[in-house]
Each structure stands twice: as C-alpha cells, then as structure tokens.
Enzyme design. Structure first.
Site, PDB file in Angstrom:
ATOM      1  N   TYR A 223      -1.938   8.673  -4.155  1.00  0.00           N
ATOM      2  CA  TYR A 223      -1.630   9.177  -5.498  1.00  0.00           C
ATOM      3  C   TYR A 223      -1.877  10.689  -5.565  1.00  0.00           C
ATOM      4  O   TYR A 223      -1.096  11.436  -6.169  1.00  0.00           O
ATOM      5  CB  TYR A 223      -2.499   8.449  -6.526  1.00  0.00           C
ATOM      6  CG  TYR A 223      -2.257   8.879  -7.950  1.00  0.00           C
ATOM      7  CD1 TYR A 223      -1.184   8.386  -8.668  1.00  0.00           C
ATOM      8  CD2 TYR A 223      -3.105   9.804  -8.569  1.00  0.00           C
ATOM      9  CE1 TYR A 223      -0.942   8.792  -9.975  1.00  0.00           C
ATOM     10  CE2 TYR A 223      -2.882  10.204  -9.882  1.00  0.00           C
ATOM     11  CZ  TYR A 223      -1.799   9.693 -10.573  1.00  0.00           C
ATOM     12  OH  TYR A 223      -1.579  10.097 -11.865  1.00  0.00           O
TER      13      TYR A 223
ATOM     14  N   HIS B 237      -3.878   6.359   4.216  1.00  0.00           N
ATOM     15  CA  HIS B 237      -5.308   6.494   3.879  1.00  0.00           C
ATOM     16  C   HIS B 237      -6.136   6.798   5.130  1.00  0.00           C
ATOM     17  O   HIS B 237      -6.503   5.870   5.862  1.00  0.00           O
ATOM     18  CB  HIS B 237      -5.806   5.191   3.235  1.00  0.00           C
ATOM     19  CG  HIS B 237      -5.271   4.989   1.859  1.00  0.00           C
ATOM     20  ND1 HIS B 237      -5.918   5.421   0.735  1.00  0.00           N
ATOM     21  CD2 HIS B 237      -4.112   4.430   1.435  1.00  0.00           C
ATOM     22  CE1 HIS B 237      -5.205   5.134  -0.335  1.00  0.00           C
ATOM     23  NE2 HIS B 237      -4.094   4.531   0.060  1.00  0.00           N
TER      24      HIS B 237
ATOM     25  N   GLU C 227      -9.179   7.478   5.291  1.00  0.00           N
ATOM     26  CA  GLU C 227     -10.562   7.004   5.127  1.00  0.00           C
ATOM     27  C   GLU C 227     -10.743   5.547   5.526  1.00  0.00           C
ATOM     28  O   GLU C 227     -11.864   5.082   5.709  1.00  0.00           O
ATOM     29  CB  GLU C 227     -11.005   7.204   3.661  1.00  0.00           C
ATOM     30  CG  GLU C 227     -10.375   6.270   2.625  1.00  0.00           C
ATOM     31  CD  GLU C 227      -8.994   6.697   2.137  1.00  0.00           C
ATOM     32  OE1 GLU C 227      -8.341   7.484   2.837  1.00  0.00           O
ATOM     33  OE2 GLU C 227      -8.559   6.223   1.068  1.00  0.00           O
TER      34      GLU C 227
END
Ligand code: XMP
Length: 516
Positions: A86, A172, A174
């Site tokens: 996002y 992502h 992470e």
C-alpha cells in the site's frame, strides 16, 4: 547512551498485518524502529530525527474513500523512504503514477526479475522468490522514476525515484517467505538511508535506565510483578535504574501457579537484590470473582483489583507516584491500543485495557515496543536466572482464565496440582524449552470414569501446548504420545478431582492460546 532512537526508522502503519514484522526485522539489524499512526505529521516524525521512514502495507486501496488519512507532506520529504505494498501505491500515486484495481491480485509466492541491481536490489539473485499480497497494481510508474524489478506475471515489483532515495516494493521484504528480504531491507537501511546499527540489547537497557531516571527524578516507583518474565525483567531494570527507590510488589491474587509467588520473590530478592514484597491478596480477589464466568469480566475485575491493591499498598509504602509494568508490544496490539492502528479487540489484556480511570499513578512501560524474545534477551543481559527467563509466558489474570466458568478455591487447587504435574513432566522429558507456552485448563464438565472398581464422576482437564514466536500466531505442539500418556496417567492418578485428560489441537488463529 543518548538518542538510541535517533538515526532509526519510523514506520507509518497503514494497517498491514505485517507492520510489527517490519519493526522487528529492522531491530534484528540493530537499528531502532518505531511504529506510528498513519496520520502522524511530518513535523512530529522529523522531531524524532529518524534516518528513514517506511510506509507499511495495508488493506485499503488508494482510491477508496475511507483509505487511512495521512499528512501529505510526508510524501514530499527528503527523508529516505521505503513504501511497501500500500505504501508503494501511495508513493506512486502521489508522484503521478497510476494504480489499477483489476481485482486480479498476486497472493503468495511470486518470482521477480531485477531491471536494476544497484541500490535496493544489490546482491539479489534474478529471479528471486518474494511474497506478494495485493489486489491493486501500479500500471504506470511516475515520470522520472524507474522500474527496479518486475514479477513473472508482468507486475511492477519495485520502483524508485532517480537517485533511489525513495524506493518502493510491491512485495513484502519483511516476510520470511521473501527469500532475500533481509538483504533488501539491509540495502535500504545501510546503502540508501544512513541508519546507525546501535540498537543492541545492552544499549536498549542503558537508554531505558536513562529514560527512567529522567522521567522519575527523585520520585518513587512501584513495580507490579506478576511472576512472569516480562514484569520480572521490568523489576530488574527498575532496580538497576533507581535502586531501592523502586519497590517491586508481587500481588499474590491466589491465581498463580503452585509455588510461583515464592519462586519469583526469591529469584528477585536473593538473586538480584531487588527490593520486593509479596502480598497475599487472594481472599480479596476471590471474593470479587465469586460467581463470575465471563472471561472479559474476570479480566476487568482482576485488572481493576490489581490497581486498587497497588493503590492501597502504595499508600502504605508512602509517596509513590509511578507504576511500572511489563506491557509488551503484542499486548498493546491485541488490546486494540496500538500506537499504529485501531486493531480489533480480541482480549483486553488486563495490564493494558483494564486500567481504572481514576488511577493515581503515572505509568512506566519500558518494554512496550518489544516482543517476547527481545524481552528474554534483555533479561539475560540483566543477569536473571535462566530458568526464570525461559519460563513460559503467564497471563496477568492467571489461572482465572484457565478455570473455565466459576473460579473457586477448590478448583484453583485442582488446577494448580494438575498443572504442576504437567510442567514437571515437560521438564523431565526435556520438552519444556521446545514449547512456547504450555498449561492445563480446568473445564467445567464432569465425566464418568472408573478407578479400582469404583465409578467416578469428576472434572475434565485440557492440556494446551503451543509453538510460537511472539504469541500473535501459534501452532499446537506435536507432543510425543509417550509424554501425553505419562502426563495423563500421572494427573489422573495423583490429582483428586480429575478423571479425564484431553489435548488441544487447534492453532491460533482460529483459536486463541488461552481458552478464555
Ligand atoms: P491469546 O489467548 O490472546 O494469548 O492467544 C496470547 C498471549 O497473551 C497471554 N494472555 C494474556 N496476558 N493478560 C496478560 O497479561 C491477559 O489478559 C492475557 N490473555 C492472554 C497468553 O497467555 C499468551 O501468552
């Protein structure tokens, strides 16, 4: 050590389920990180003197009416910035790029190929496996920006501005499923932003000591110790910071494990010289809990009574104005009072949610940003005994949320005995440290059994054992059948009142770890 949070990373939380993982991954690189709400103003962010900012992922679409609000100035800053999912869409949209909601997202594993292997993607193999979780995609990147990578589905996977001070990924980094996520985050922290890797446990302790000394001045602090590792670490930390001006108080609400009050007091007093007093308040707590079956009501009663007892004890001890407690990051999020977002309230962990409004103390919560394993490292560094540090987490409301239904003295005794046998066997069989949390649950159901030639009609006991890293998600522990047999036999044979034992095989989610 001053300004440990300087030159770290500010993470704006747009509601991703992975935001706390980002914070944790960064701290694993010894860089301080802090999660803030999305609407935090740029000024407030800059006041913290961070070296970088991360815009997290989130469930919204940038074109949605109720997308999270934020200060648009943050998109104009010179601060090195990484947008994830996002955050990627926000950055792209703001710079004139286009985002498309096709309804055809990428979820799960994807492969990306690098178009530019300098800066953010330096040292990354091509193709490389990443974790995607998005519905929207960037269909046109902003003018003057370039694509760093695309996915095998033709989706723009990473972009940057001209000099790579602002970078963004659709995937992502992470999440551990992103094979080279650590390298990508390291590239961002150390090649793009000049983060300083000074967040070590030792420095954290040193800084907290300074913060506590400054906050408290020559005031006095009461430390609420529950018997668990978190509050014990807080007691040790306060002792190190202000010595005997901190008084640790263990309120024995009568809902602790067998011998727990004694063991904890001894470890702190004899082991570390902490000024600790144990108060037996069990009658008071039990009378307040009489007839109560609702778990949230139990939490509220116990949480409030804790504070009232502390209030009284503090008065007895004289002019204390601070209360220190061992709130951790997962407690904060699960109670829905995260600094980052308005999370859904699952359980109001009493040391966060249940504080009465007329409380007379100012709170000190030095572990508020940490995860359990980080707290254990702090405890180790402070010299707490290994057995105490390795102890499974124990909830503030104690056995009250493990005795399903009404809490009585008799039922507490049964559960304490059964739980004691269970823990003994886990130690005997060398399994205790493989398990993140294990405990017995007393279920308000009687079943028929036979012992000798006698019919019995007694209580049912549940055993819970889970593996987890932070308590946010958990899997049931695959306990060896021989151990289960031993536990069941020994409990049924030695604990009066139990004639049947069952093992819980649900994970979290959809269950929670505790039964209440
Ligand atoms: P749940 O049951 O929410 O548990 O999956 C996650 C972790 O939190 C502990 N827990 C609590 N700790 N007060 C606490 O201090 C509470 O009310 C509470 N409820 C659950 C639980 O033991 C597990 O470690």
């Amino acid at each position: 050590m001053k300004g440990l949070n300087k030159d770290g990373v500010v993470i704006l939380d747009f509601g991703s389920q992975y935001t706390q993982l980002i914070a944790r991954r960064i701290r694993e690189q010894n860089v301080y990180s802090e999660i803030l709400p999305p609407e935090t103003s740029l000024n407030k962010i800059l006041n913290r003197e961070p070296a970088a900012m991360i815009l997290s992922g989130g469930p919204s679409s940038v074109y949605e009416k109720n997308a999270p609000k934020f200060d648009s100035q943050i998109l104009k800053t010179d601060l090195p910035t990484l947008g994830i999912c996002y955050g990627f869409h926000l950055l792209a949209q703001h710079q004139g790029g286009k985002i498309e909601s096709t309804g055809k997202g990428e979820y799960g594993f994807a492969e990306i190929s690098a178009d530019d292997s300098t800066g953010l993607l330096e040292g990354i193999s091509s193709p490389s496996r990443v974790w995607m979780s998005h519905g929207d995609r960037v269909s046109q990147i902003p003018d003057g920006w370039h694509t760093l990578a695309h996915s095998s589905n033709g989706v723009v996977a990473a972009i940057s501005n001209e000099d790579q001070t602002i970078v963004a990924t659709q995937f992502h980094p992470e999440v551990s499923h992103t094979a080279e996520g650590e390298t990508i985050l390291r590239n961002f922290l150390f090649k793009i932003a000049d983060c300083v890797p000074k967040w070590t446990v030792r420095n954290f302790i040193q800084e907290q000591i300074e913060v506590i000394r400054k906050q408290v001045g020559d005031g006095k602090v009461l430390v609420g110790v529950s018997g668990g590792v978190d509050s014990t670490v807080v007691a040790a930390l306060l002792h190190k910071a202000i010595g005997d001006r901190s008084t640790a108080v263990l309120i024995d609400h009568g809902l602790l494990r067998k011998e727990e009050a004694k063991n904890c007091t001894n470890a702190l007093k004899d082991g570390l010289g902490v000024n600790i007093h144990c108060y037996n308040e069990s009658k008071l707590f039990l009378s307040k809990l009489e007839g109560v079956v609702d778990p949230e009501k139990k939490r509220e009663i116990i949480g409030n009574q804790f504070i009232y007892s502390f209030d009284r004890i503090a008065n007895e001890l004289g002019d204390i104005s601070y209360l220190a407690q061992g709130t951790l990051y997962p407690d904060v999020i699960e109670s829905g009072v995260s600094s980052g977002k308005t999370a859904h309230v699952i359980k109001s962990h009493h040391n966060v949610g249940g504080l009465p409004e007329d409380m007379q103390f100012k709170l000190i919560e030095p572990l508020r940003e940490l995860f359990k394993d980080e707290v254990r490292s702090v405890g180790r560094e402070l010299g707490l005994p290994r057995a105490l540090i390795k102890r499974h987490p124990f909830p503030g409301p104690g056995l009250a949320v493990r005795i399903i239904g009404r809490v009585t003295k008799e039922r507490i005794n049964i559960l304490q005995e059964a739980d004691h046998v269970y823990m003994d066997i886990l130690h005997e069989d060398g399994l205790y440290n493989e398990i993140w949390q294990a405990f017995a649950v007393l279920i308000p159901v009687q079943t028929v059994g036979v012992m000798g030639d006698q019919r019995t009609y007694e209580s049912l006991l549940g055993l819970r054992a889970v593996t987890s890293t932070d308590g946010m998600t958990a899997d049931w522990y695959r306990m060896p059948p021989e151990t289960l047999t031993k536990i069941s036999n020994r409990i049924v044979n030695s604990v009066r009142g139990i004639n049947r034992v069952v093992y819980d095989i649900t994970s979290k989610p959809p269950s929670t770890i505790e039964w209440e």
